[in-house]
Structures are given as structure tokens and as C-alpha cells.
Motif scaffolding. Sequence first.
Motif, PDB file in Angstrom:
ATOM      1  N   MET A   1      -5.165   4.256   0.359  1.00 34.80           N
ATOM      2  CA  MET A   1      -5.706   5.597   0.039  1.00 34.80           C
ATOM      3  C   MET A   1      -4.752   6.827   0.193  1.00 34.80           C
ATOM      4  O   MET A   1      -3.739   6.705   1.053  1.00 34.80           O
TER       5      MET A   1
ATOM      6  N   ARG B   1     -15.601   1.119  -1.347  1.00 31.03           N
ATOM      7  CA  ARG B   1     -17.008   1.282  -0.646  1.00 31.03           C
ATOM      8  C   ARG B   1     -17.771   2.568  -1.039  1.00 31.03           C
ATOM      9  O   ARG B   1     -16.907   3.547  -1.490  1.00 31.03           O
TER      10      ARG B   1
ATOM     11  N   ASP C   1     -15.704   4.873   5.715  1.00 24.73           N
ATOM     12  CA  ASP C   1     -15.445   5.443   7.004  1.00 24.73           C
ATOM     13  C   ASP C   1     -15.910   6.571   7.395  1.00 24.73           C
ATOM     14  O   ASP C   1     -15.235   7.629   7.663  1.00 24.73           O
TER      15      ASP C   1
ATOM     16  N   ASP D   1      -8.006   4.739  13.120  1.00 22.73           N
ATOM     17  CA  ASP D   1      -9.381   5.128  13.310  1.00 22.73           C
ATOM     18  C   ASP D   1      -9.474   6.165  14.501  1.00 22.73           C
ATOM     19  O   ASP D   1     -10.450   5.988  15.395  1.00 22.73           O
TER      20      ASP D   1
ATOM     21  N   HIS E   1     -17.951   0.228   9.285  1.00 21.21           N
ATOM     22  CA  HIS E   1     -17.429   1.620   9.957  1.00 21.21           C
ATOM     23  C   HIS E   1     -18.360   2.487   9.908  1.00 21.21           C
ATOM     24  O   HIS E   1     -19.359   2.517   8.981  1.00 21.21           O
TER      25      HIS E   1
END
Length: 346
Positions: A64, A323, A31, A152, A296
Motif C-alpha cells: 500500500m 479487502r 484494517d 499495527d 483486523h
Amino acid sequence: MPEESVDHIDFEALLKNAISPPLVKHIFTADPSAHVFNGKIYIYPSHDIDAGDAFDDLGSHFAMEDYHILSMDAPTDTIAIDNGVSLQVKDVKWAEKQMWAPDAAEKNGKYYLFFPAKDYNGIFRIGVAISHSPTGPFIPEPEAINQSFSIDPAVFKDEDGSYYMYFGGIWGGQLQRWRTGVFLGEQPESPFAFLPLNHEPSLCAKVAKLTDDLLDFSETAKDVLINDENGNPLLQGDNDRRFFEASWMHKYQGKYYFSYSTGDTHFLCYAIGDNPYGPFTYSGRILDPVIGWTSHHSICEFENKWYLFYHDSSLSKGVTHLRCVKVTELKYDEDGKIIPINPYTF
Ligand code: FUB
């Protein structure tokens, strides 16, 4: 978000044929929200970990706990510097877990980190933390932003000095649970509960102008409406084009480009408008699906070239929630359309 079978994928070939390498390999990152501050690139990513949570369509495995800020002298570098832990969930009074995709902004020499996390009622809120350095450490505000919800956040500074926050995400991001303006509850747990029907206009991302101190919304968040080429709102069943999550805003040649992920169809797309609130007209794809479920991004100008920061799950050989962030140049054609990018050169 389901784990898809990755047995058939040749990861060695994939790593060789990826158009760009992971920018850091010692931790998992995702992200990426990139900004140029003081002539350098700063990337505000999620810090992916494997906390052992089971996979589900609500994204519980994205567990996270902190943020690390990355920096680079230029986006053409192939490696980024990790500036260490800048904020931890245990230091945020209102937040319990799931520090998802963040963003940052600078104003008058102060840096603001905007981040979503679940509060102690299991509701996603958006918080803000402040630092005198782009890399933190960031000191969180004691409460989440009043009337914030979902995930987000992406903060855009317009040329007149106004700051706008775009935000929202469906399924595990809970946007559909706020359809009426109030939280409709955590039950039923299905990610599809409260979504519009396929033939109805799709759920929109939200936008709100921020107050001068960047700590609050100055207005009730509005819908970011995306219309098709005939001026009709995209429909919820138009999974290849409708908004799912991962908002970003940038301005190119006087036009406002709202970009986002289509989630379960794995595209990054964009829509163009004449002002920060829209409406926007769907204009095409930016990035084809990457390895991993999520996609993202951010789009950032550096020395008169444009760059797409994005992620895939190549470093973990396909693990959805582990990721790595990447960058590649982004180009426009002469009509201002973004030239779509294939992340692998097969
Ligand atoms: O990183 C957790 C979530 O996955 C983000 O908030 C979404 O945009 C998706 O990338």
C-alpha cells in the motif's frame, strides 16, 4: 501470508449471507481503526492496491502507498464517505513502502495519524503525521517515532488523558526480529526465524505511553502479557489464542479489553486486564474467520452501543490483499464477556 485456494467458495452466496456489506466499493480498504470525533465516525483504514508483488509469508503483496480516511454520520449507515488521499508514502521522508494498518488520535483540536511503513533499510517503523482536520491532509514528521518498530499501531486514550500506543505483529510484521530489543537482521528471511519455540511463552504485543505532544514514546515499550485462565502466559504454539497482530484497546465497565488477531488461525480474540499495561487474561473470541487470510478490527462506542469494525476479502472474491471494511454491532453478556460474532449467517 499465503494465498489460500478459494475455488470452492460460492461468493454470491457469501455476499448474500454476509452480516454486513462493504462500507465502500470503489476502492479496497482494510484494517479499519474507527473513532468518534465531533459526534461523527471516522475510519482510518489501509488502502489496499494490487501493485503486482508476488505473494509470500512476509506480506510483500501488501504494497500500500497511501491512506484514505472514511467517515459516516453513524455506524448504522451502510455506506461510508471517502474523503480522498490524506497521506502518501512519497511524502514521508523516512518511509519507502508498505503503508500498513494505521490509527489516529485527537488532542487539543489536532489530529494525529499513526502509521507503519518500511524504511529504506527494509525495517518497519511507526510514524506520525498531523492535521487540523480528522480527514487530513496529514503532514508527516520527518523521522519515524524514536525506538518504534514493527506494525499495527493502535492508540488508546484513557480516562485520565494519557495516551498509549499498542503495536506489533509477527511474521512479516517483524516483531520476532526485535526479541532482544535490537533488530536481529533481515536474514534468514523465513517468517519463523527468531520466533520462540512452541512450548515457550508467546511473543507479546508492545505498549508504550506517549509523550504529551503524542510524537514520541515516553518509555521503553513493554510486553502486553496475556495469561491463560490459570495465570500462565499463553504459549507460542497456542496458535488459536496467542497474539499475532492487529492490537486494539478499549475500556468497558472499568476493565481494559486488549483485542488482537491470531493471524494464521484467523480469529479475533480478546483478553481483559485491570490497567492499560496488563497483565491480561485471555477471555475468548470476538470474530470467527473471515474470507481472506487476515483479520483486523477496531471496537468503538457510539451513542451507548458498541460496534466492531472489521474487514474481509468478499469484495475481491477472496483476494487476500484486496479487502473491504465493514461494521457490525458488538454485544456483551451480563458478565462483560463479548458475544462472539459469525461474519456469515450460514
Ligand atoms: O494490511 C496489512 C497487514 O495485514 C496489517 O498490518 C495486518 O494487521 C493485516 O491486516
